[in-house]
Design an enzyme around this catalytic site. Sequence first.
Site, PDB file in Angstrom:
ATOM      1  N   ALA A 134      50.712  35.268  65.543  1.00  0.00           N
ATOM      2  CA  ALA A 134      51.204  34.761  66.155  1.00  0.00           C
ATOM      3  C   ALA A 134      50.007  34.541  67.223  1.00  0.00           C
ATOM      4  CB  ALA A 134      52.136  34.833  66.586  1.00  0.00           C
ATOM      5  N   GLY A 186      52.835  36.842  62.215  1.00  0.00           N
ATOM      6  CA  GLY A 186      53.314  36.148  61.775  1.00  0.00           C
ATOM      7  C   GLY A 186      52.312  35.478  60.531  1.00  0.00           C
ATOM      8  N   GLU A 219      54.691  36.179  58.014  1.00  0.00           N
ATOM      9  CA  GLU A 219      55.585  36.021  57.768  1.00  0.00           C
ATOM     10  C   GLU A 219      55.910  35.162  57.209  1.00  0.00           C
ATOM     11  OE1 GLU A 219      58.790  38.405  61.375  1.00  0.00           O
ATOM     12  OE2 GLU A 219      56.811  37.547  61.671  1.00  0.00           O
ATOM     13  N   GLU A 231      53.068  44.256  64.701  1.00  0.00           N
ATOM     14  CA  GLU A 231      53.523  43.992  66.291  1.00  0.00           C
ATOM     15  C   GLU A 231      53.641  44.729  66.431  1.00  0.00           C
ATOM     16  OE1 GLU A 231      54.272  39.968  63.782  1.00  0.00           O
ATOM     17  OE2 GLU A 231      53.984  42.501  63.490  1.00  0.00           O
TER      18      GLU A 231
END
Length: 670
Positions: A63, A102, A105, A125
């Site tokens: 992210a 991210g 993901e 994370e």
Amino acid sequence: MTSPIRTERHDDVLVIISDNPPVNALGAAVRIGLEAAIKEGVADDSIEAMVIRCDGRTFFAGADITEFGKPMIEPGLPTVVDLIEASTKPVVAAIHGTALGGGCEVALGCHYRVAVPSAKIGTPEVKLGLLPGAGGTQRIPRIAGVRMALEMTAKGDPIPAKKAQEAGLIDKIVGEDSLEADAIAFAREVKAKRPIPRASEKEAKADPDAVEAFKTENGRRFLGFEAPAANIACVVKATETSFAEGIAFERQEFMKLMMGTQSAAQRHIFFAERQAAKIDDVPADTQRRAINRVGVIGAGTMGGGISMNFLSAGIPVTIVEMQADALERGTGVMRKNYEASAAKGRMKPEQVEAAMGALTPTLNFDDLAQCDLIIEAVYENMDVKKEIFTKLDGIAKPGAILASNTSYLNIDEIAACTGRPQDVVGMHFFSPANVMKLLEVVRGAKTAPDVLATVMDLAKKIKKVAVVAGVTYGFIGNRMLMPRQVEANKLLLEGATPEQIDRVHVAFGMPMGPFQMADLAGVDIGWHRDPNRIENVRDALAAEGRWGQKKQAGFYDYDAKRNPTPSPRVAEIIAEWREKTGTPQHDVTDEEIVERTLYTMVNEGALILEEGMAQRASDVDVVWIYGYGWPVYRGGPMFWAKSEGYDKVAAGLEKHGFTVANSLKSGAIK
């Protein structure tokens, strides 16, 4: 503004490409582009499958954390990942570099994943005090099982493509140079397969034994941290409820962590580490000096450890000692350390040989003449250091950088012994130097800007986190350590015990307390060696041979496995000193220990900043996180003081009669 996402049609396959340098972070523009591209592919009847890939050096590496704490620009990442998974046409992730956070993901939201052999995937994370908030804790256990999900989310270390393939997270490993073509071919292979495999529709099988074993194995590593427990709870939830309920739980836990102080602290350090590499008044384009060979003076613990950093980075080292046996012993320890790393699989045997092959041991000082950087790593004695630098001045070639590994001493005084003070700098490594990440780079009054820039760059090459410090006794870290040690010793005489003081520090999150640290380092370190001259408790211990763990006796008694127990003899010595000094006794509370040993460190940090001996408060935090084991979830002493409240810290100091730094009193610390 041009979108970082573009699409290319390859007959019946739509290739969606991200070009968002440097790491294809999943910022708002990327998310908007991905959403539009997926919708385009779904709506186009001529498209039968899609491939998502990235330009540049990596797949989506996470992210955009600069967006954290700001209002979310839709679509959020969970929405995009769900949209990818809901596609009525197969979507293939084509992974190179790293698919992290991210990015991982997004790949999990795709129906299939192909990767080049060198690729890695992971959800780090937890290292920012968070959890994968776009379905990672729910999809990984459904694809790869509970144990792998725990490893990836609660520990946060990326895994290589082969391991990911074995776990079912990667469907196929493809050519390093043919990723796009192989991904398109794979998409054509699966375009007609139904049902389309969606992670959210799989079942995550419960494995309570794996969960308990994982918690037990990592109990010490996770101590004090909130994020690992939240990650574990989310993975367990995936085995107990529907995907929708699991996602709701994941979101709730993510927001709790995001709004908490621990994640704020860990994110602070993430940015602080990067900021520390910048020198405020030295332009980024300053020409660096070439460092092709390094000289190290001293083959003891520090000299050997320092040398290993450069050898591991492929930089040849000339190491000098006075005596042949000391040189042989030092290089033998280096080889032993490398071989221990190889035995643990951290190095290959040929890497050990390459490192040792780049080492030139010598007893001849003149052999340093061809070195571009020479680091003195002898014991802390100003006269000895001056003698060495005077000698170096006549040997080192013009433009060579001359560095001292001193922990306390004045770099300007050392530099004044040479005719080239502009080439002199402090490089304070922390012990063990081949392991500890911190490097304090001490800028003398005459240190040239290109010397400073060169050494800061070099720190990155040898995998150190470097912080610029000014010339002040103890620099940043050790100067702040001194008031803690002084107050800890005073508290002993006023009624506290070594165990109580150490317990407060360990409960705070430090790896050990002041007296445990003294026993580990050696109670005799810095002792004047005169058993008849006893001026304090430490002298009394040293005079009795209580030198710490190495003697199985220091502030504590130790068994053969170095397990400590409170020492009746130490209690007697402390009692004798209380009587001898006439120190009044009182009931020392844990709160008082925090105020007098930790608040005083913050106060010293504020003074260091006021004097310009550190560039910024976050640099002070980096020193303590990487050099002294300050708990990362507290963000370093200056960040912690801010989260506690500067007024509270100032009041705690004033209560005990300390003079409070002006910037701490006014809350103007920067």
